[in-house]
Design an enzyme around this catalytic site. Structure first.
Site, short mmCIF file in Angstrom:
data_model
loop_
_atom_site.label_atom_id
_atom_site.label_comp_id
_atom_site.label_asym_id
_atom_site.label_seq_id
_atom_site.Cartn_x
_atom_site.Cartn_y
_atom_site.Cartn_z
N TYR A 74 0.85 -1.19 0.00
CA TYR A 74 0.00 0.00 0.00
C TYR A 74 0.88 1.24 0.00
O TYR A 74 1.91 1.28 0.67
CB TYR A 74 -0.88 -0.01 1.25
CG TYR A 74 -1.75 1.21 1.44
CD1 TYR A 74 -2.89 1.41 0.68
CD2 TYR A 74 -1.44 2.17 2.40
CE1 TYR A 74 -3.70 2.52 0.86
CE2 TYR A 74 -2.24 3.28 2.60
CZ TYR A 74 -3.37 3.45 1.83
OH TYR A 74 -4.18 4.55 2.01
N ASP A 127 -0.43 15.86 5.63
CA ASP A 127 -1.45 15.22 4.80
C ASP A 127 -2.67 16.12 4.69
O ASP A 127 -3.69 15.93 5.34
CB ASP A 127 -1.84 13.87 5.43
CG ASP A 127 -2.87 13.12 4.61
OD1 ASP A 127 -2.96 13.37 3.39
OD2 ASP A 127 -3.58 12.26 5.18
N ASP A 184 -3.35 5.26 -2.52
CA ASP A 184 -4.23 6.31 -2.01
C ASP A 184 -4.17 7.50 -2.96
O ASP A 184 -3.11 8.12 -3.13
CB ASP A 184 -3.74 6.70 -0.61
CG ASP A 184 -4.52 7.84 0.04
OD1 ASP A 184 -5.46 8.36 -0.60
OD2 ASP A 184 -4.17 8.21 1.17
N ASP A 230 -6.36 10.16 -2.69
CA ASP A 230 -7.10 11.25 -2.06
C ASP A 230 -8.46 11.43 -2.74
O ASP A 230 -9.21 10.49 -2.86
CB ASP A 230 -6.28 12.54 -2.06
CG ASP A 230 -5.08 12.47 -1.13
OD1 ASP A 230 -5.08 11.64 -0.22
OD2 ASP A 230 -4.14 13.26 -1.32
N HIS A 258 -7.70 3.87 -4.15
CA HIS A 258 -8.92 4.23 -3.41
C HIS A 258 -9.09 5.74 -3.45
O HIS A 258 -8.13 6.50 -3.31
CB HIS A 258 -8.95 3.66 -1.99
CG HIS A 258 -8.00 4.28 -1.01
ND1 HIS A 258 -8.17 5.54 -0.47
CD2 HIS A 258 -6.88 3.78 -0.42
CE1 HIS A 258 -7.20 5.79 0.39
NE2 HIS A 258 -6.38 4.75 0.43
N GLU A 313 -11.64 9.02 -2.10
CA GLU A 313 -12.44 9.29 -0.90
C GLU A 313 -13.50 10.36 -1.13
O GLU A 313 -13.48 11.06 -2.15
CB GLU A 313 -11.52 9.70 0.25
CG GLU A 313 -10.79 11.01 0.03
CD GLU A 313 -9.61 11.18 0.98
OE1 GLU A 313 -9.56 12.25 1.63
OE2 GLU A 313 -8.75 10.28 1.06
N CYS A 332 -6.39 14.60 7.10
CA CYS A 332 -6.14 13.22 7.52
C CYS A 332 -7.43 12.62 8.06
O CYS A 332 -8.19 13.28 8.78
CB CYS A 332 -5.05 13.21 8.59
SG CYS A 332 -4.82 11.60 9.38
N ARG A 353 -13.42 5.08 -0.52
CA ARG A 353 -13.24 5.32 0.92
C ARG A 353 -14.28 6.32 1.38
O ARG A 353 -14.49 7.36 0.74
CB ARG A 353 -11.83 5.88 1.18
CG ARG A 353 -11.66 6.38 2.61
CD ARG A 353 -10.25 6.84 2.86
NE ARG A 353 -10.22 8.04 3.69
CZ ARG A 353 -9.12 8.60 4.17
NH1 ARG A 353 -7.94 8.09 3.89
NH2 ARG A 353 -9.19 9.70 4.90
N GLU A 379 -13.47 4.34 6.85
CA GLU A 379 -12.48 5.05 7.67
C GLU A 379 -13.00 5.35 9.07
O GLU A 379 -14.16 5.70 9.26
CB GLU A 379 -12.10 6.35 6.96
CG GLU A 379 -11.08 7.21 7.70
CD GLU A 379 -9.70 6.59 7.74
OE1 GLU A 379 -9.57 5.44 8.24
OE2 GLU A 379 -8.74 7.25 7.32
N ASN A 394 -8.90 0.16 8.29
CA ASN A 394 -7.67 0.93 8.42
C ASN A 394 -7.20 0.90 9.87
O ASN A 394 -7.80 1.51 10.75
CB ASN A 394 -7.90 2.38 7.98
CG ASN A 394 -6.63 3.19 8.01
OD1 ASN A 394 -5.54 2.66 8.19
ND2 ASN A 394 -6.76 4.49 7.81
#
Length: 298
Positions: free
Chosen positions: A42, A57, A84, A86, A111, A113, A121, A156, A186, A208
């Site tokens: 990942y 982040d 990831d 975002d 993924h 989100e 974050c 996500r 999440e 996660n």
């Protein structure tokens, strides 16, 4: 287009349940993770921002920033890599470009989100999420742009902290209908909530397990009992390395020598073993001999 990374990720899901998905922030850690026996890797958006750019982040890295790290990792190991991305870095056309570029860089999947573009974050306060329709539009654009069918599109949801578990589950059902192959829930705090997600979505579910966040350090057995398919440890190795580096810097500075921590360091031989260093030397010796060795006379 090589479809192996996506197929390899889905195969790993069949071989191990929950699939332990470990985060790496550089190619050498990827090599170490493979040697330890992990079947998939990942790449965290937070990891890219912090490790590669020294940034928090907060959506400060670009598609090209992340692609650079993807290519470095996929060039070093043949394990499937989930990335990831975002919020996808823009509207429908940008999301489509992201999907194609990630596949071409060797990622197994991504993924995306449901936070707003100015994201935070996932375990920090103050998160804001987009309406369900906006997120489903992101997913439809991503699904339509897949380079091949097995490329993994995971959705996500950060909605638990904003709207509650029931709303997050309702969103996730809509995300699957819009084209998501898997769901990343999440900041789940209870095993029973994972069960509710799984019963509703009927696709692979990711937990996660990032440290110092909202989700407890559930074991793989506990997660299996709750129907979780993927156990993600996004930055564990990164945090361990950072702590070790902090101790090393402070020790050298305060003691004037690294002598007291040498026994805690990876040795030169251990590093060389991971890199198969002797084989490179052998090849050099072979090439040098071929170029400068004795040639037949006459």
């Amino acid at each position: 287009m090589d479809t192996l990374p996506g197929r390899s990720f889905k195969s790993a899901l069949q071989l191990e349940s929950p699939l332990q998905l470990v985060g790496v922030t550089n190619p050498f850690h990827a090599i170490m993770a493979k040697t330890a026996g992990f079947r998939a890797l990942y790449l965290s958006g937070s990891g890219v921002a912090t490790s590669s750019y020294g940034l928090p982040d907060l959506g400060l890295t670009t598609l090209d920033n992340v692609l650079e790290d993807v290519r470095r990792i996929t060039s070093a190991v043949d394990l499937p890599l989930l990335v990831d991305v975002d919020t996808g870095w823009g509207g429908a056309f940008m999301i489509a470009r992201m999907m194609k570029e990630m596949a071409r860089a060797g990622a197994a999947g991504v993924h995306i989100e449901d936070q707003i573009q100015s994201k935070r974050c996932g375990h920090r306060p103050g998160k804001q999420i987009v309406p369900t329709t906006e997120m489903t539009d992101r997913l439809k654009a991503a699904a339509d742009a897949k380079e091949y069918d097995d490329f993994v599109l995971m959705a996500r949801t950060d909605a638990i902290a904003v709207e509650g578990v029931a709303a997050a589950i309702e969103r996730s059902v809509s995300y699957v209908e819009a084209g998501a192959d898997m769901i990343f829930a999440e900041a789940v705090t209870e095993l029973s909530d994972f069960e509710k997600f799984k019963n509703a979505i009927q696709v692979p579910l990711l937990a996660n397990l990032t440290e110092f966040g909202k989700t407890p350090a559930f074991t793989v057995d506990q997660l299996a009992g709750a129907g979780v398919d993927i156990a993600l440890y996004p930055l564990t190795a990164f945090r361990a390395a950072n702590k070790a580096a902090d101790i090393a810097f402070r020790t050298i500075r305060s003691e004037g020598t690294q002598a007291s921590i040498v026994d805690d360091l990876q040795t030169r031989d251990e590093l060389y073993d991971y890199l198969d260093y002797p084989s490179y030397e052998s090849k050099l010796d072979e090439l040098f001999k071929a170029e400068s060795g004795d040639l037949p006379s006459g």
